[in-house]
Design an enzyme around this catalytic site. Structure first.
Site, PDB file in Angstrom:
ATOM      1  CG  HIS A 196      -2.134  -0.928   0.878  1.00 31.81           C
ATOM      2  ND1 HIS A 196      -2.252  -2.184   1.413  1.00 31.81           N
ATOM      3  CD2 HIS A 196      -3.179  -0.780   0.034  1.00 31.81           C
ATOM      4  CE1 HIS A 196      -3.333  -2.753   0.933  1.00 31.81           C
ATOM      5  NE2 HIS A 196      -3.917  -1.930   0.098  1.00 31.81           N
ATOM      6  NE  ARG A 303      -6.209   0.664  -2.935  1.00 29.92           N
ATOM      7  CZ  ARG A 303      -5.576   0.698  -4.113  1.00 29.92           C
ATOM      8  NH1 ARG A 303      -5.372   1.833  -4.732  1.00 29.92           N
ATOM      9  NH2 ARG A 303      -5.120  -0.421  -4.652  1.00 29.92           N
ATOM     10  NE  ARG A 339     -11.248  -1.093  -1.486  1.00 37.48           N
ATOM     11  CZ  ARG A 339      -9.956  -1.387  -1.573  1.00 37.48           C
ATOM     12  NH1 ARG A 339      -9.549  -2.374  -2.348  1.00 37.48           N
ATOM     13  NH2 ARG A 339      -9.067  -0.690  -0.902  1.00 37.48           N
ATOM     14  CD  GLU A 438      -9.584  -7.714  -2.694  1.00 36.85           C
ATOM     15  OE1 GLU A 438      -8.526  -7.141  -3.000  1.00 36.85           O
ATOM     16  OE2 GLU A 438     -10.431  -7.192  -1.959  1.00 36.85           O
ATOM     17  CG  ASN A 461      -2.714  -4.661  -5.902  1.00 38.47           C
ATOM     18  OD1 ASN A 461      -2.218  -4.844  -6.997  1.00 38.47           O
ATOM     19  ND2 ASN A 461      -3.267  -3.525  -5.544  1.00 38.47           N
ATOM     20  CG  ASP A 462      -5.379  -8.031  -1.236  1.00 32.97           C
ATOM     21  OD1 ASP A 462      -4.381  -8.239  -0.515  1.00 32.97           O
ATOM     22  OD2 ASP A 462      -6.105  -7.038  -1.120  1.00 32.97           O
ATOM     23  NE  ARG A 472      -1.187  -5.435  -1.201  1.00 34.66           N
ATOM     24  CZ  ARG A 472      -2.379  -4.919  -1.482  1.00 34.66           C
ATOM     25  NH1 ARG A 472      -3.484  -5.649  -1.267  1.00 34.66           N
ATOM     26  NH2 ARG A 472      -2.517  -3.733  -1.988  1.00 34.66           N
ATOM     27  CB  CYS A 509      -9.522  -1.871  -9.543  1.00 36.36           C
ATOM     28  SG  CYS A 509      -9.954  -2.967  -8.188  1.00 36.36           S
TER      29      CYS A 509
HETATM   30  C1  PEP Z   1      -6.144  -5.267  -4.872  1.00 43.86           C
HETATM   31  O1  PEP Z   1      -6.028  -6.025  -3.905  1.00 43.86           O
HETATM   32  O2  PEP Z   1      -5.689  -5.537  -6.009  1.00 43.86           O
HETATM   33  C2  PEP Z   1      -6.818  -3.971  -4.720  1.00 43.86           C
HETATM   34  C3  PEP Z   1      -7.081  -3.216  -5.756  1.00 43.86           C
HETATM   35  O3  PEP Z   1      -7.127  -3.554  -3.462  1.00 43.86           O
HETATM   36  P1  PEP Z   1      -6.052  -3.022  -2.386  1.00 43.86           P
HETATM   37  O4  PEP Z   1      -4.749  -2.802  -3.115  1.00 43.86           O
HETATM   38  O5  PEP Z   1      -6.584  -1.766  -1.807  1.00 43.86           O
HETATM   39  O6  PEP Z   1      -5.994  -4.144  -1.408  1.00 43.86           O
HETATM   40 MG    MG Z   2      -7.216  -5.707  -2.153  1.00 44.70          MG
END
Ligand code: PEP
Ligand code: MG
Length: 587
Positions: A196, A303, A339, A438, A461-462, A472, A509
């Site tokens: 993040h 977010r 979200r 995710e 990402n998740d 991550r 996303c």
């Molecule tokens: C993700 O997990 O890809 C996502 C877009 O959400 P975040 O990065 O806020 O967990």
């Molecule tokens: Mg996520």
């Protein structure tokens, strides 16, 4: 100590593009090296001593926890007991307090002074055992110092000169306090591209390099450094030649960015006439202007958790409504995908409150947290529904891992609408509902979840973190965080196929969508919409305009035959290398 002036080049992970050159500012400390001395007024001395005692208490509590957890490791426990004793010892504890009082100085400085005097004494001892004890003093002092300076970390907002932040780690809550007029860029020892912290750096549009392992230990405040967020390079004490070379690169990069930004207001249409919505991810309402400037077709991911950071209470429904309404009105008629709250995991609400979950990423995060705190959830749902009356709003539920969760989320949304109806407040229930895909179980259950939603949005990402078992934010395994892993590509295809079959939309996303060399693949898979950090929109639109969607479908068949991320990357390079921007991105 003599100042190091030899040029040092270190490589990390390119978290946010751009180049900056300036003085380093250390925001935390692993040791006692970077402490500054300042005067404490007589009437503040008692507070300063209190601050020191609180840091010692925190160190003691931390140590106690460690001692309790390691009963078998006697040797280890013995050292910890020594440390525990040192924390109460007159020579460290007592003398630091005396120094604060007698010299009217800050606790960090007093501690540093006491420690360096003690080390001199230890060093002159001939008994090797006693000599060894100097290590314990340093470690204990480090722990106190860390807690003392740790409290200061939050003061990023108070930095009053143009600097480049250098930190062991920055939490999203800390990063979100960065003042853009002051901070040119940042570098951290920890973190990966999809952490993040990296995501926030991109949204702040400042160059950042993360995962540098121990850079913060070799850089001091005021050292001149160059941060190249395009290649992930950091240069400490640059030579005259390096300075000239990087000034030129900086100008080239800024010119390149200006050109593609100018073109980006036009739609992204492939050579065979397929139009794709290219949307932006935002964390804060203020980012909408940059998003529009970069030609974003809407917001694919808002977010919302950032409105909950750095405060002790929860924002009220009205407060949230005002923020959402501003964004929705500015963006109308373009869609705004809000979200719902995704906190915990690596995004603790309050910096000061550390969760005691052993595995926060697998813990009470996102939708799980909201379903456990119905009032917090309801306030947000009502705020979203009210904002929906002012434009084009979609709602997106994060971290759905079971069918039950999406049913519950929908039920809560209905309840929120009913309560607004009762209260006679303006709202719109006519909004599209989406589930973030995710978690691997959501991929498997996509056909069932599809019955309850209007769209899927894939959070790579998740999805990568949970599917490949790669934290991550952990720089040690960042090289294994591979969006092009065949397992990930198969999952993406599977979800997209289900979406088509069930006649719902499929969006992405996660950070994967904002990387130019992933685009041929994502078009081939059939994504309806891609959302990314705003500053990459122009680059992605440029790539889409150069592609033929029919070709990308055949290309996908070749990709699906690959067995490794590396061979997939090579295939992309061989097939599409000429249209991808070598200038900005590297794998
Ligand atoms: C993700 O997990 O890809 C996502 C877009 O959400 P975040 O990065 O806020 O967990
Ligand atoms: Mg996520």
């Amino acid at each position: 100590m003599e100042k190091e002036t030899k040029e040092i080049v270190i490589k990390g992970i390119n978290a946010s593009p751009g180049i900056c050159i300036g003085k380093a500012y250390l925001v935390d400390s692993e040791g006692v090296e970077v402490v500054e001395k300042y005067h404490i007024e007589a009437n503040d001395l008692a507070n300063e001593i209190k601050r020191f005692k609180a840091a010692v208490k925190k160190s003691r509590d931390e140590l106690r926890k460690i001692v309790q957890k390691s009963p078998e490791e006697l040797q280890h426990a013995h050292i910890l007991e020594t440390h525990m004793a040192l924390l109460k010892d007159k020579m460290l504890y007592g003398r630091t307090i005396d120094t604060v009082k007698q010299e009217s100085v800050n606790a960090e400085w007093a501690l540093k002074k006491v420690v360096s005097n003690l080390l001199e004494v230890f060093q002159s001892m001939t008994d090797p055992y006693l000599k060894e004890r100097s290590t314990d003093v340093v470690q204990v002092a480090d722990s106190i110092m860390h807690n003392l300076v740790g409290a200061k970390k939050v003061n990023i907002a108070a930095i009053d000169k143009r600097v480049i932040l250098v930190a062991h780690d920055l939490t999203p809550a800390e990063t979100s306090q960065i003042n853009l007029e002051r901070v040119m860029g940042f570098i951290t020892d920890r973190g990966g591209k999809a952490s993040h912290t990296g995501i926030i750096a991109r949204s702040l549009e400042i160059p950042a390099v993360v995962g540098l392992k121990n850079a913060s230990a070799s850089i001091r405040s005021d050292d001149l450094i160059i941060v190249d967020g395009n290649s992930g390079t950091v240069i400490i004490h640059p030579t005259e030649d390096s300075l000239i070379q990087y000034e030129e690169r900086k100008i080239d990069y800024e010119e390149y960015k200006a050109v593609i930004t100018r073109e980006s207001v036009a739609p992204a249409e492939s050579t065979d006439g397929v139009r794709l919505a290219v949307m932006g991810n935002i964390e804060l309402p203020e980012e909408v202007f940059a998003l529009l400037n970069y030609g974003g077709d809407g917001i694919g991911l808002y977010r919302t958790e950032f409105q909950y950071f750095n405060r002790d209470d929860f924002p009220s429904e009205d407060e949230l409504f005002d923020k959402y309404k501003d964004v929705v009105e500015v963006m109308a008629p373009r869609p705004v995908t809000i979200r719902t709250l995704d906190i915990n995991g690596d995004k603790a609400v309050n910096n000061q409150v550390h969760s005691d979950e052993a595995n926060p990423a697998l813990g009470l995060r996102a939708i799980r947290y909201c379903l456990k705190k119905p009032q917090v959830f309801k306030d947000q749902l009502r705020a979203i529904l009210r904002a929906a009356a002012f434009g084009n709003v979609r709602i997106l539920f994060p971290m759905i891992s079971t069918y039950f969760e999406i049913c519950e989320a929908n039920r809560m949304l209905d309840k929120a609408a009913e309560s607004l109806e009762k209260d006679g407040l303006a709202y719109s229930r006519d909004i599209q509902i989406g589930a973030m895909i995710e978690v691997p179980s959501a991929v498997v259950m996509a056909d069932v979840i599809a019955e309850k939603v209007d769209f899927f949005s894939i959070g790579t990402n998740d999805l990568i973190q949970y599917s490949l078992a790669i934290d991550r934010g952990n720089e040690q395994v960042a090289h294994l965080f591979q969006p092009l892993d065949p397992a990930i590509i198969r999952m993406l295809k599977q979800v997209a196929d289900v979406a088509r079959e069930k006649d719902i939309k499929i969006f992405m996303c996660g950070e994967m969508a904002g990387t130019p060399h992933h685009i041929p693949l994502l078009l081939g898979i059939g994504m309806d919409e891609l959302s990314m950090n705003p500053q990459t929109i122009p680059d992605i639109k440029r790539v889409i305009r150069a592609l033929n969607v029919a070709d990308t479908r055949s290309f996908l068949n070749e990709v699906l035959k690959q067995t490794t991320a590396k061979s997939t990357f090579e295939l992309i390079k061989v097939t599409y290398g000429s249209i991808l921007s070598e200038q900005v991105y590297s794998e």
